[in-house]
Motif scaffolding. Structure first.
Motif, PDB file in Angstrom:
ATOM      1  N   HIS A 166     -23.838  55.455  23.577  1.00  0.00           N
ATOM      2  CA  HIS A 166     -23.166  55.865  24.554  1.00  0.00           C
ATOM      3  C   HIS A 166     -21.655  55.053  24.298  1.00  0.00           C
ATOM      4  N   ALA A 167     -20.690  55.747  24.498  1.00  0.00           N
ATOM      5  CA  ALA A 167     -19.514  55.165  24.716  1.00  0.00           C
ATOM      6  C   ALA A 167     -18.703  55.384  25.959  1.00  0.00           C
ATOM      7  N   PHE A 168     -18.074  54.272  26.461  1.00  0.00           N
ATOM      8  CA  PHE A 168     -17.531  54.323  28.064  1.00  0.00           C
ATOM      9  C   PHE A 168     -16.077  53.786  27.825  1.00  0.00           C
ATOM     10  N   VAL A 169     -15.342  54.525  28.121  1.00  0.00           N
ATOM     11  CA  VAL A 169     -13.665  54.447  28.183  1.00  0.00           C
ATOM     12  C   VAL A 169     -13.351  54.093  29.593  1.00  0.00           C
ATOM     13  N   ILE A 170     -12.821  52.777  30.018  1.00  0.00           N
ATOM     14  CA  ILE A 170     -12.202  52.404  31.263  1.00  0.00           C
ATOM     15  C   ILE A 170     -10.718  52.313  31.082  1.00  0.00           C
ATOM     16  N   MET A 171      -9.985  53.338  31.516  1.00  0.00           N
ATOM     17  CA  MET A 171      -8.360  53.346  31.251  1.00  0.00           C
ATOM     18  C   MET A 171      -7.744  52.741  32.547  1.00  0.00           C
ATOM     19  N   GLU A 172      -7.188  51.336  32.529  1.00  0.00           N
ATOM     20  CA  GLU A 172      -6.261  50.712  33.477  1.00  0.00           C
ATOM     21  C   GLU A 172      -5.035  51.278  33.426  1.00  0.00           C
ATOM     22  N   GLU A 173      -3.889  50.857  34.083  1.00  0.00           N
ATOM     23  CA  GLU A 173      -2.634  51.184  33.985  1.00  0.00           C
ATOM     24  C   GLU A 173      -1.663  50.195  33.738  1.00  0.00           C
ATOM     25  N   ASN A 174      -0.520  50.439  33.100  1.00  0.00           N
ATOM     26  CA  ASN A 174       0.699  49.570  33.254  1.00  0.00           C
ATOM     27  C   ASN A 174       0.880  48.117  33.249  1.00  0.00           C
ATOM     28  N   HIS A 175      -0.233  47.589  32.164  1.00  0.00           N
ATOM     29  CA  HIS A 175      -0.112  45.920  32.330  1.00  0.00           C
ATOM     30  C   HIS A 175      -0.112  45.551  30.885  1.00  0.00           C
ATOM     31  N   ALA A 176       0.600  44.737  30.817  1.00  0.00           N
ATOM     32  CA  ALA A 176       0.672  44.027  29.302  1.00  0.00           C
ATOM     33  C   ALA A 176      -0.576  43.127  29.158  1.00  0.00           C
ATOM     34  N   GLN A 177      -0.944  43.013  27.747  1.00  0.00           N
ATOM     35  CA  GLN A 177      -1.993  42.042  27.567  1.00  0.00           C
ATOM     36  C   GLN A 177      -2.014  40.749  28.205  1.00  0.00           C
ATOM     37  N   ASP A 178      -0.805  39.983  28.157  1.00  0.00           N
ATOM     38  CA  ASP A 178      -0.576  38.684  28.710  1.00  0.00           C
ATOM     39  C   ASP A 178      -0.271  38.654  30.292  1.00  0.00           C
ATOM     40  N   HIS A 179      -0.500  39.742  30.913  1.00  0.00           N
ATOM     41  CA  HIS A 179      -0.389  40.016  32.395  1.00  0.00           C
ATOM     42  C   HIS A 179      -1.672  39.985  32.821  1.00  0.00           C
ATOM     43  N   VAL A 180      -2.788  40.379  31.921  1.00  0.00           N
ATOM     44  CA  VAL A 180      -4.198  40.502  32.421  1.00  0.00           C
ATOM     45  C   VAL A 180      -4.990  39.248  31.858  1.00  0.00           C
ATOM     46  N   ILE A 181      -4.954  39.116  30.565  1.00  0.00           N
ATOM     47  CA  ILE A 181      -5.521  38.055  29.971  1.00  0.00           C
ATOM     48  C   ILE A 181      -5.403  36.636  30.265  1.00  0.00           C
ATOM     49  N   GLY A 182      -6.093  35.922  30.992  1.00  0.00           N
ATOM     50  CA  GLY A 182      -5.795  34.683  31.558  1.00  0.00           C
ATOM     51  C   GLY A 182      -5.123  34.727  33.033  1.00  0.00           C
ATOM     52  N   ASP A 183      -5.303  35.932  33.604  1.00  0.00           N
ATOM     53  CA  ASP A 183      -4.497  35.853  34.977  1.00  0.00           C
ATOM     54  C   ASP A 183      -5.830  35.590  35.940  1.00  0.00           C
ATOM     55  N   PRO A 184      -5.559  34.582  36.887  1.00  0.00           N
ATOM     56  CA  PRO A 184      -6.543  33.903  37.832  1.00  0.00           C
ATOM     57  C   PRO A 184      -6.689  35.227  38.649  1.00  0.00           C
ATOM     58  N   ASN A 185      -5.941  36.035  39.005  1.00  0.00           N
ATOM     59  CA  ASN A 185      -6.432  37.392  39.825  1.00  0.00           C
ATOM     60  C   ASN A 185      -7.586  38.468  39.289  1.00  0.00           C
ATOM     61  N   MET A 186      -7.967  38.093  38.214  1.00  0.00           N
ATOM     62  CA  MET A 186      -8.633  39.001  37.314  1.00  0.00           C
ATOM     63  C   MET A 186      -9.869  38.216  36.939  1.00  0.00           C
ATOM     64  N   PRO A 187     -10.754  37.486  37.586  1.00  0.00           N
ATOM     65  CA  PRO A 187     -11.854  36.627  36.827  1.00  0.00           C
ATOM     66  C   PRO A 187     -12.906  37.277  36.296  1.00  0.00           C
ATOM     67  N   PHE A 188     -13.422  38.597  36.723  1.00  0.00           N
ATOM     68  CA  PHE A 188     -14.404  39.158  36.290  1.00  0.00           C
ATOM     69  C   PHE A 188     -13.891  39.708  34.828  1.00  0.00           C
ATOM     70  N   THR A 189     -12.587  40.283  34.933  1.00  0.00           N
ATOM     71  CA  THR A 189     -12.108  41.019  33.488  1.00  0.00           C
ATOM     72  C   THR A 189     -12.039  39.790  32.514  1.00  0.00           C
ATOM     73  N   ASN A 190     -11.670  38.606  32.962  1.00  0.00           N
ATOM     74  CA  ASN A 190     -11.450  37.846  32.152  1.00  0.00           C
ATOM     75  C   ASN A 190     -12.550  36.952  31.568  1.00  0.00           C
ATOM     76  N   SER A 191     -13.772  37.176  32.328  1.00  0.00           N
ATOM     77  CA  SER A 191     -15.037  36.537  31.993  1.00  0.00           C
ATOM     78  C   SER A 191     -15.702  37.915  31.120  1.00  0.00           C
ATOM     79  N   LEU A 192     -15.313  38.864  30.916  1.00  0.00           N
ATOM     80  CA  LEU A 192     -16.050  39.830  30.026  1.00  0.00           C
ATOM     81  C   LEU A 192     -14.879  39.505  28.725  1.00  0.00           C
TER      82      LEU A 192
END
Length: 380
Positions: A46-72
């Protein structure tokens, strides 16, 4: 030129940096439907694609407002040199599902009620054609979509749309939109858990969060049944509205990824791709249509100076979507892998094509520029 071949007069094998040598290359777009080079490649269950919007890598990875995403990102795998194909949103969704942006750099979704509709209808071979030709099941789940097969351009029609067709590529392909049986596979998000736990779970799954849950924003009033509303646009990366959008996106991803990983469809050989279509809209540089970055790779389009899709002051060159996050979650693949190979949405599509034994669409057949992402998926 057939309907399934990319137009080439504005395409080039891009590198992300405009150089004279690169601009001198002949732009030869690969033909759609070329044989898939999947011999010896792992197969995907199975292949799952989840497409988020309008954010650069360094505005997501390491951002404390996205703890679950960064845990993944910490627990699984990342492509650390992964780009959007281009700007704006819609052509990235189309590129991800047909192997080309088809010379489109706007968000003119399907809006037949407009007085003078400038709409994009795509008459090109797409992933649905490929999957159905190979008898592989598929489903698309649109957060905020009010009913299966919904055709209007957005919902609600006024006051800030939660659902917008520019984030639903399937509703923009003529041969999907006009086929009721195919459109029945395009469903509201609340159908996901039931479908994944049924005896007929789709093997290819596309998920578009609504515009409050995908970090896009633009809903200014509360909508009944949608606690994520309102979600105003941010004015700049990192402002209060932006941080609120990230918090909503992280909550959506936590619910959605847990739904997938606790379903019957989360079997060995399954993978989740979590990415964003393009980098942030910043407002500092009118020459690039106010995007934070136009860096790209892997057959991003090259647009001439002053191109009206960008700006009269655009200097010309690669018009890529900038560096965006790509987190790859696998059921039984490697862990803690980071891959700095230059990838973009064509690479994701190519990996899915190879994993399902499909033929190649558009630029995914350009083996010189577009590489698959197996290092992040398979131990073999």
């Amino acid at each position: 030129m057939t309907a399934s071949q990319p137009r080439t007069h504005r395409m080039l094998f891009g590198t992300g940096l405009v150089a004279a040598a690169a601009l001198a290359l002949a732009a030869t777009a690969p033909a759609s439907g070329s044989p898939g080079d999947h011999a010896g490649k792992p197969r995907l269950a199975h292949a799952f694609v989840i497409m988020e919007e309008n954010h650069a890598q360094d505005h997501v990875i390491g951002d404390p407002n996205m703890p679950f995403t960064n845990s993944l990102a910490a627990s699984y795998n990342q492509a650390t040199n992964y780009y959007g194909v281009t700007h704006t949103s819609e052509p990235n969704y189309i590129a991800s599902t047909s192997g080309s942006n088809w010379d489109v750099n706007n968000d003119n979704g399907w809006n037949p009620t407009a007085t003078n509709p400038a709409t994009n209808h795509y008459d090109h071979t797409n992933i649905v054609d490929e999957l159905e030709g190979a008898h592989i099941s598929w489903g698309a789940y649109m957060d905020g979509m009010p009913s299966a097969g919904y055709l209007p351009d957005q919902w609600p029609a006024t006051g800030g749309a939660l659902y917008a067709s520019k984030h639903n590529p399937f509703a923009l392909y003529n041969d999907v939109r006009t086929d009721a049986a195919r459109m029945s596979h395009v469903k509201p998000m609340n159908s996901l858990a039931t479908d994944l736990n049924s005896g007929h779970a789709p093997r290819y799954v596309w998920i578009s969060p609504d515009q409050c849950n995908d970090m896009h924003g633009g809903v200014y009033g509360a909508i009944a049944g949608h606690p994520e509303t309102p979600c105003p646009y941010n004015d700049a990366p990192g402002d209060a509205n932006d941080e609120a959008l990230k918090t909503k996106a992280d909550a959506f991803l936590k619910t959605t990824v847990n739904t997938i990983m606790h379903s019957k469809a989360w079997t060995p050989g399954s993978v989740i791709f979590i990415t964003a279509d393009e980098t942030d809209y910043d407002g500092d540089s009118p020459s690039n249509n106010f995007y934070l970055s136009t860096a790209g790779c892997c057959d991003s389009p090259v647009l001439p100076a002053g191109d009206p899709a960008v700006s009269p002051t655009w200097p010309g060159g690669v018009y890529g979507g900038g560096l965006v996050p790509m987190i790859v979650v696998t059921k039984d693949g490697p862990r803690h892998v980071t891959d700095n190979t230059a990838y973009n949405h064509y690479s994701m599509l190519l990996t899915i094509e190879q994993g399902f034994g499909l033929t190649k669409l558009g630029f995914t057949s350009d083996s010189r520029q577009v590489k698959p992402m197996w290092s992040l998926i398979s131990n073999h």
